[in-house]
Design a protein around this motif. Structure first.
Motif, PDB file in Angstrom:
ATOM      1  N   TYR A 263      13.512  -4.986 -50.227  1.00 20.77           N
ATOM      2  CA  TYR A 263      14.473  -6.233 -50.917  1.00 20.77           C
ATOM      3  C   TYR A 263      13.784  -6.650 -51.959  1.00 20.77           C
ATOM      4  N   THR A 264      14.565  -7.046 -53.116  1.00 17.55           N
ATOM      5  CA  THR A 264      13.958  -7.599 -54.123  1.00 17.55           C
ATOM      6  C   THR A 264      14.448  -9.213 -54.234  1.00 17.55           C
ATOM      7  N   ILE A 265      13.252  -9.957 -54.045  1.00 17.10           N
ATOM      8  CA  ILE A 265      13.462 -11.368 -54.095  1.00 17.10           C
ATOM      9  C   ILE A 265      13.951 -11.769 -55.679  1.00 17.10           C
ATOM     10  N   PRO A 266      15.120 -12.673 -55.765  1.00 14.51           N
ATOM     11  CA  PRO A 266      15.442 -12.866 -57.086  1.00 14.51           C
ATOM     12  C   PRO A 266      14.759 -13.940 -57.642  1.00 14.51           C
ATOM     13  N   PRO A 267      14.685 -14.062 -58.757  1.00 17.80           N
ATOM     14  CA  PRO A 267      13.908 -15.497 -59.468  1.00 17.80           C
ATOM     15  C   PRO A 267      14.629 -16.743 -59.697  1.00 17.80           C
ATOM     16  N   ASN A 268      15.970 -16.507 -59.045  1.00 15.60           N
ATOM     17  CA  ASN A 268      17.092 -17.717 -59.489  1.00 15.60           C
ATOM     18  C   ASN A 268      16.920 -18.816 -58.168  1.00 15.60           C
ATOM     19  N   TYR A 269      16.257 -18.636 -57.180  1.00 14.97           N
ATOM     20  CA  TYR A 269      16.590 -19.612 -56.186  1.00 14.97           C
ATOM     21  C   TYR A 269      15.244 -20.100 -55.732  1.00 14.97           C
ATOM     22  N   ASP A 270      15.427 -21.073 -54.714  1.00 16.72           N
ATOM     23  CA  ASP A 270      14.003 -21.524 -54.104  1.00 16.72           C
ATOM     24  C   ASP A 270      13.243 -20.268 -53.523  1.00 16.72           C
ATOM     25  N   SER A 271      11.941 -20.743 -53.626  1.00 14.80           N
ATOM     26  CA  SER A 271      11.118 -19.553 -53.148  1.00 14.80           C
ATOM     27  C   SER A 271      10.870 -19.055 -51.755  1.00 14.80           C
ATOM     28  N   MET A 272      11.450 -20.008 -50.878  1.00 11.80           N
ATOM     29  CA  MET A 272      11.067 -19.820 -49.481  1.00 11.80           C
ATOM     30  C   MET A 272      11.813 -18.342 -49.093  1.00 11.80           C
ATOM     31  N   ILE A 273      11.097 -17.446 -48.354  1.00 14.15           N
ATOM     32  CA  ILE A 273      11.466 -16.311 -48.038  1.00 14.15           C
ATOM     33  C   ILE A 273      11.337 -16.173 -46.342  1.00 14.15           C
ATOM     34  N   ALA A 274      10.538 -16.987 -45.809  1.00 10.70           N
ATOM     35  CA  ALA A 274      10.561 -16.869 -44.276  1.00 10.70           C
ATOM     36  C   ALA A 274      10.114 -18.482 -43.540  1.00 10.70           C
ATOM     37  N   LYS A 275      10.382 -18.409 -42.465  1.00  6.66           N
ATOM     38  CA  LYS A 275       9.682 -19.542 -41.563  1.00  6.66           C
ATOM     39  C   LYS A 275       9.141 -18.729 -40.300  1.00  6.66           C
ATOM     40  N   LEU A 276       7.829 -18.839 -40.357  1.00  5.22           N
ATOM     41  CA  LEU A 276       7.100 -18.493 -39.014  1.00  5.22           C
ATOM     42  C   LEU A 276       6.966 -19.643 -38.104  1.00  5.22           C
ATOM     43  N   ILE A 277       7.398 -19.415 -36.914  1.00  2.00           N
ATOM     44  CA  ILE A 277       7.213 -20.424 -35.975  1.00  2.00           C
ATOM     45  C   ILE A 277       6.593 -20.073 -34.550  1.00  2.00           C
ATOM     46  N   THR A 278       5.448 -20.844 -34.207  1.00  2.00           N
ATOM     47  CA  THR A 278       4.889 -20.469 -33.081  1.00  2.00           C
ATOM     48  C   THR A 278       5.088 -21.500 -31.817  1.00  2.00           C
ATOM     49  N   THR A 279       5.037 -21.342 -30.708  1.00  2.00           N
ATOM     50  CA  THR A 279       5.263 -22.264 -29.509  1.00  2.00           C
ATOM     51  C   THR A 279       4.632 -22.158 -28.562  1.00  2.00           C
ATOM     52  N   ALA A 280       3.826 -23.120 -27.963  1.00  2.00           N
ATOM     53  CA  ALA A 280       2.940 -22.901 -26.904  1.00  2.00           C
ATOM     54  C   ALA A 280       2.873 -24.074 -25.971  1.00  2.00           C
ATOM     55  N   GLN A 281       2.188 -24.071 -24.888  1.00  2.00           N
ATOM     56  CA  GLN A 281       2.118 -25.479 -24.092  1.00  2.00           C
ATOM     57  C   GLN A 281       1.271 -26.323 -24.803  1.00  2.00           C
ATOM     58  N   THR A 282       0.246 -26.312 -25.399  1.00  2.00           N
ATOM     59  CA  THR A 282      -0.622 -27.299 -26.133  1.00  2.00           C
ATOM     60  C   THR A 282      -0.784 -26.966 -27.733  1.00  2.00           C
ATOM     61  N   ARG A 283      -1.036 -27.973 -28.369  1.00  2.00           N
ATOM     62  CA  ARG A 283      -1.325 -27.825 -29.784  1.00  2.00           C
ATOM     63  C   ARG A 283      -2.298 -26.727 -30.142  1.00  2.00           C
ATOM     64  N   GLU A 284      -3.361 -26.718 -29.745  1.00  2.00           N
ATOM     65  CA  GLU A 284      -4.376 -25.850 -29.776  1.00  2.00           C
ATOM     66  C   GLU A 284      -3.775 -24.633 -29.510  1.00  2.00           C
ATOM     67  N   GLU A 285      -3.147 -24.004 -28.469  1.00  2.00           N
ATOM     68  CA  GLU A 285      -2.580 -22.707 -28.341  1.00  2.00           C
ATOM     69  C   GLU A 285      -1.600 -22.586 -29.464  1.00  2.00           C
ATOM     70  N   ALA A 286      -0.763 -23.389 -30.028  1.00  2.00           N
ATOM     71  CA  ALA A 286       0.180 -23.110 -30.898  1.00  2.00           C
ATOM     72  C   ALA A 286      -0.392 -22.663 -32.328  1.00  2.00           C
ATOM     73  N   ILE A 287      -1.617 -23.297 -32.646  1.00  2.00           N
ATOM     74  CA  ILE A 287      -2.384 -23.147 -33.527  1.00  2.00           C
ATOM     75  C   ILE A 287      -3.009 -21.671 -33.612  1.00  2.00           C
ATOM     76  N   ASN A 288      -3.741 -21.313 -32.186  1.00  2.00           N
ATOM     77  CA  ASN A 288      -4.269 -19.981 -32.022  1.00  2.00           C
ATOM     78  C   ASN A 288      -3.178 -18.927 -32.198  1.00  2.00           C
ATOM     79  N   LYS A 289      -2.094 -19.414 -31.748  1.00  2.00           N
ATOM     80  CA  LYS A 289      -1.087 -18.271 -31.818  1.00  2.00           C
ATOM     81  C   LYS A 289      -0.659 -17.903 -33.282  1.00  2.00           C
TER      82      LYS A 289
END
Length: 449
Positions: free
Chosen positions: A374-400
């Motif tokens: 895929y070619t990312i066009p230069p015309n729009y916002d630069s965000m191409i993905a959102k990576l989300i991790t979810t866990a029981q605690t904040r520490e686990e979510a950071i490690n994930k």
């Protein structure tokens, strides 16, 4: 229920809306510019209509083309996503006039909450705490000078039509006010065609914490707890998390109650976000209301198992909400992956993705519209993905998140993956000790060879 929804947007949010529509048995129409002909949202929608060339003002912002696309495909509703026309009162009104349901706020609501000075006056009337500031727009520099002396420095000048940090100036001492006033007005006039300014007391060591709300067409609203969006660069959010490590149960209840009060006072319909600044003493002040879905909505979905896009569609179709407030049961973090070079002042890096390996595993969600080749066009916002991790605690979510970022390979362009990987090891971030000023002292490590 709607039979066919046109998505007036592009990229990952268009794909996100298509997915929920398919699960609900609703047909979808994608619109695209010539630069986005190969984008995934075009491939996954039931129908697709080209609405113009690459520049946004000739495609995604061209209302007549979008309405025409809705009419020729017999779409009975339009979902605007975020950005572009999502908070445009004129577009919401045009949809109404053409008998097409705008899945978002009414024109009156957008006008009331879109203009920051009007929104603040409305929230004051609702009894929601607001930052001390000017009543409406400043009429002259002399008035600005007088109020700054009254509030005490530092103060913040803000463009009433502002967004993305344009037309904003922090002023720390009286002798700097005139220069800031002139440059902020000039920038706001050029960016928005409106140089109206207002002033607020500058909140020191602030955190940017927002409350997700949903309101129905019967005057009832509920909140879905908070998101901490304090890690920002030039007023653009980089990462978000829920629950906020700064929150207490008492503060969460007070802010949630204030957000619901705000939504019900204006009879808000749809998904929206009431944004607050919270100072180091945990005093909170209304900042603005976003009358649309937010980029960072997935972390809320993850911690309370709730599809916000589905709720938007149901509310727009006249279905009442339960009225129940939700509290996070898990911890979730989102990293915005941008096509930018973090080692080179986050310079945009459009181009062709030559290699792509996406992370997976338990508690990992990736919202993206890109693929290998895929070619990312230069015309729009630069965000191409959102990576989300979810866990029981904040520490686990950071490690994930560390593990997921290590797995995430994108070649052919520069991305912010190395920035987020370093962030997850930063002591202040790990301890939850950060404010909106965090990035002012952040330094990228040398790139690995």
């Amino acid at each position: 229920m709607f039979k066919k929804i046109l998505i007036a947007n592009r990229g990952e949010i268009a794909l996100r809306v298509i997915r929920t529509c398919r699960e609900m048995g609703i047909k979808t129409v994608a619109v695209y510019s010539t630069a986005d002909a190969e984008s995934l949202h075009v491939k996954f929608a039931d129908e697709a209509v080209c609405i113009g060339p690459a520049p946004s003002n000739l495609s995604y912002l061209k209302m007549s083309n979008i309405i025409a696309a809705a009419e020729i495909t017999n779409a009975d509703a339009i979902h605007p996503g975020y950005g572009f026309l999502s908070e445009n009162a004129k577009f919401s009104k045009i949809c109404q006039e053409h008998g097409i349901k705008f899945i978002g706020a009414s024109p009156e609501m957008i006008e009331k909450m879109g203009d920051k000075a009007t929104a603040k006056a409305t929230m004051k009337a609702a009894g929601v705490p607001c930052v001390p500031g000017s009543d409406g727009l400043l009429e002259s520099f002399e008035q600005a000078d007088m109020l700054a002396k009254e509030f005490g420095y530092p103060v913040m000048l803000k463009a009433t039509a502002g967004g993305g940090g344009k037309g904003m100036r922090a002023v720390w001492k009286a002798e700097d006010l005139l220069k800031a006033w002139e440059s902020a007005r000039q920038e706001a006039g050029a960016a928005f065609g409106n140089d109206g300014m207002y002033m607020e007391k500058l909140i020191e060591e602030p955190r940017h914490i927002e409350i997700q709300v949903v309101g129905d067409s019967y005057g009832k609203a509920c909140h879905l707890s908070e998101r901490d969006c304090s890690v920002q660069r030039r007023h653009q959010k980089l990462t978000e998390e829920t629950p906020s490590p700064f929150m207490t149960d008492e503060l969460r209840q007070a802010m949630g109650d204030a957000a619901v009060k705000a939504a019900e006072f204006i009879k808000y319909e749809g998904a929206g976000t009431v944004e607050f600044l919270v100072d180091k003493h945990r005093n909170f002040y209304f900042m603005e209301m976003n009358t649309r879905i937010q980029v960072e909505h997935p972390i809320t979905e993850q911690v309370i198992d709730y599809d916000l896009i589905r709720e938007q569609i149901l509310v727009a179709a006249g279905v009442p909400i339960s009225g129940k407030n939700y509290l996070p049961q898990l911890h979730s973090i989102e990293c915005r992956i941008n096509a930018e070079d973090p080692y080179n002042d986050f310079r945009p890096s459009p181009g062709k993705i030559t290699t792509l390996h996406m992370p997976g595993g338990h508690g990992v969600r990736l919202d993206t519209h890109v693929y290998s080749g895929y070619t990312i066009p230069p015309n729009y916002d630069s965000m191409i993905a959102k990576l989300i991790t979810t866990a029981q605690t904040r520490e686990e979510a950071i490690n994930k998140m560390k593990r997921a970022l290590d797995e995430f390979v994108i070649e052919g362009i520069k991305t912010t993956i190395p920035f987020h990987r370093q962030l997850m090891d930063e002591q202040a971030y790990v301890e939850g000790d950060y404010t909106t000023k965090f990035m002012e002292t952040f330094k990228m490590n040398e790139p690995k060879q």
